[in-house]
Design a protein around this motif. Structure first.
Motif, PDB file in Angstrom:
ATOM      1  N   PHE A  59      17.060  34.248  37.385  1.00  0.00           N
ATOM      2  CA  PHE A  59      17.059  32.791  37.597  1.00  0.00           C
ATOM      3  C   PHE A  59      18.076  32.376  38.657  1.00  0.00           C
ATOM      4  N   HIS A  80       2.060  30.390  36.651  1.00  0.00           N
ATOM      5  CA  HIS A  80       3.008  31.439  36.281  1.00  0.00           C
ATOM      6  C   HIS A  80       2.344  32.454  35.361  1.00  0.00           C
ATOM      7  N   ASN A  82       1.781  34.855  32.299  1.00  0.00           N
ATOM      8  CA  ASN A  82       2.187  35.338  30.978  1.00  0.00           C
ATOM      9  C   ASN A  82       3.323  34.606  30.285  1.00  0.00           C
TER      10      ASN A  82
HETATM   11  C1  HEC Z   1       6.185  37.941  30.642  1.00  0.00           C
HETATM   12  C2  HEC Z   1       7.276  37.892  31.634  1.00  0.00           C
HETATM   13  C3  HEC Z   1       7.776  36.536  32.090  1.00  0.00           C
HETATM   14  C4  HEC Z   1       8.179  35.465  31.306  1.00  0.00           C
HETATM   15  C5  HEC Z   1       8.230  35.371  29.791  1.00  0.00           C
HETATM   16  C6  HEC Z   1       8.596  34.436  32.220  1.00  0.00           C
HETATM   17  N1  HEC Z   1       8.443  34.864  33.518  1.00  0.00           N
HETATM   18 FE1  HEC Z   1       8.802  33.773  35.215  1.00  0.00          FE
HETATM   19  N2  HEC Z   1       8.066  35.264  36.360  1.00  0.00           N
HETATM   20  C7  HEC Z   1       7.665  36.502  35.900  1.00  0.00           C
HETATM   21  C8  HEC Z   1       7.239  37.332  37.022  1.00  0.00           C
HETATM   22  C9  HEC Z   1       6.724  38.767  36.927  1.00  0.00           C
HETATM   23  C10 HEC Z   1       7.403  36.523  38.175  1.00  0.00           C
HETATM   24  C11 HEC Z   1       7.103  36.905  39.618  1.00  0.00           C
HETATM   25  C12 HEC Z   1       5.622  36.923  39.866  1.00  0.00           C
HETATM   26  C13 HEC Z   1       5.146  35.730  40.578  1.00  0.00           C
HETATM   27  O1  HEC Z   1       5.917  35.073  41.304  1.00  0.00           O
HETATM   28  O2  HEC Z   1       3.952  35.380  40.420  1.00  0.00           O
HETATM   29  C14 HEC Z   1       7.907  35.237  37.723  1.00  0.00           C
HETATM   30  C15 HEC Z   1       8.199  34.181  38.576  1.00  0.00           C
HETATM   31  C16 HEC Z   1       8.810  32.996  38.183  1.00  0.00           C
HETATM   32  C17 HEC Z   1       9.186  31.925  39.069  1.00  0.00           C
HETATM   33  C18 HEC Z   1       8.960  31.884  40.583  1.00  0.00           C
HETATM   34  C19 HEC Z   1      10.088  32.625  41.243  1.00  0.00           C
HETATM   35  C20 HEC Z   1      10.053  32.489  42.756  1.00  0.00           C
HETATM   36  O3  HEC Z   1      11.006  32.968  43.396  1.00  0.00           O
HETATM   37  O4  HEC Z   1       9.098  31.907  43.293  1.00  0.00           O
HETATM   38  C21 HEC Z   1       9.771  30.957  38.320  1.00  0.00           C
HETATM   39  C22 HEC Z   1      10.357  29.633  38.802  1.00  0.00           C
HETATM   40  C23 HEC Z   1       9.740  31.412  36.944  1.00  0.00           C
HETATM   41  N3  HEC Z   1       9.153  32.657  36.900  1.00  0.00           N
HETATM   42  C24 HEC Z   1      10.224  30.707  35.876  1.00  0.00           C
HETATM   43  C25 HEC Z   1      10.058  31.086  34.547  1.00  0.00           C
HETATM   44  C26 HEC Z   1      10.439  30.267  33.422  1.00  0.00           C
HETATM   45  C27 HEC Z   1      11.095  28.903  33.543  1.00  0.00           C
HETATM   46  C28 HEC Z   1      10.102  30.950  32.297  1.00  0.00           C
HETATM   47  C29 HEC Z   1      10.246  30.500  30.858  1.00  0.00           C
HETATM   48  C30 HEC Z   1       9.720  29.190  30.508  1.00  0.00           C
HETATM   49  C31 HEC Z   1       9.526  32.213  32.710  1.00  0.00           C
HETATM   50  N4  HEC Z   1       9.517  32.257  34.082  1.00  0.00           N
HETATM   51  C32 HEC Z   1       9.068  33.201  31.833  1.00  0.00           C
HETATM   52  C33 HEC Z   1       7.655  36.943  34.580  1.00  0.00           C
HETATM   53  C34 HEC Z   1       7.944  36.137  33.466  1.00  0.00           C
END
Ligand code: HEC
Length: 108
Positions: A59, A80, A82
């Motif tokens: 983060f 986003h 999963n």
């Molecule tokens: C199951 C695994 C998983 C969980 C749980 C998860 N993330 Fe992610 N997240 C990812 C992955 C893998 C990527 C990168 C892939 C993509 O950008 O599509 C990502 C990308 C992101 C990005 C974009 C990052 C960028 O630099 O553009 C943000 C913002 C984000 N997540 C926020 C969150 C938040 C807020 C939560 C909780 C509410 C969360 N994620 C929960 C796996 C997860």
């Protein structure tokens, strides 16, 4: 687990947050939401802890590109990969405040 449940219960009881567009999402609540919903994949630490899922950026290094809480909630709920729970607007605002609070030179 009991502690986590207690924190979330407190968070949900904590009242109405002002709109994020006014820069006032609550980063304390956002941290609790992030720990519950996001940190299985993303590092939510300000230090250099690696993400549990190497594909998920820590983060602290996310370039936060969402101008409104609505846009961020829509991203989380539709694009986003999963996330197990739907994120509502207030949660999105609070999480946004938490993410930006981790980044050098930013306050919330
Ligand atoms: C199951 C695994 C998983 C969980 C749980 C998860 N993330 Fe992610 N997240 C990812 C992955 C893998 C990527 C990168 C892939 C993509 O950008 O599509 C990502 C990308 C992101 C990005 C974009 C990052 C960028 O630099 O553009 C943000 C913002 C984000 N997540 C926020 C969150 C938040 C807020 C939560 C909780 C509410 C969360 N994620 C929960 C796996 C997860």
């Amino acid at each position: 687990m009991l502690i986590k449940t207690a924190i979330i219960g407190f968070v949900l009881a904590a009242g109405t947050a002002p709109a994020w567009s006014e820069g006032s999402g609550d980063s304390f609540r956002g941290q609790a939401y992030s720990q519950a919903m996001c940190q299985s994949c993303h590092s939510t630490k300000a230090d250099d802890t690696a993400s549990p899922n190497p594909a998920a950026p820590p983060f602290r290094s996310i370039k936060f590109a969402y101008s409104t809480g609505e846009a961020f909630a829509t991203y989380l709920n539709t694009k986003h990969p999963n996330i197990m729970a739907q994120v509502n607007l207030r949660q999105a605002e609070d999480i946004a405040a938490f993410i930006t609070s981790l980044q050098p030179g930013k306050t919330n």
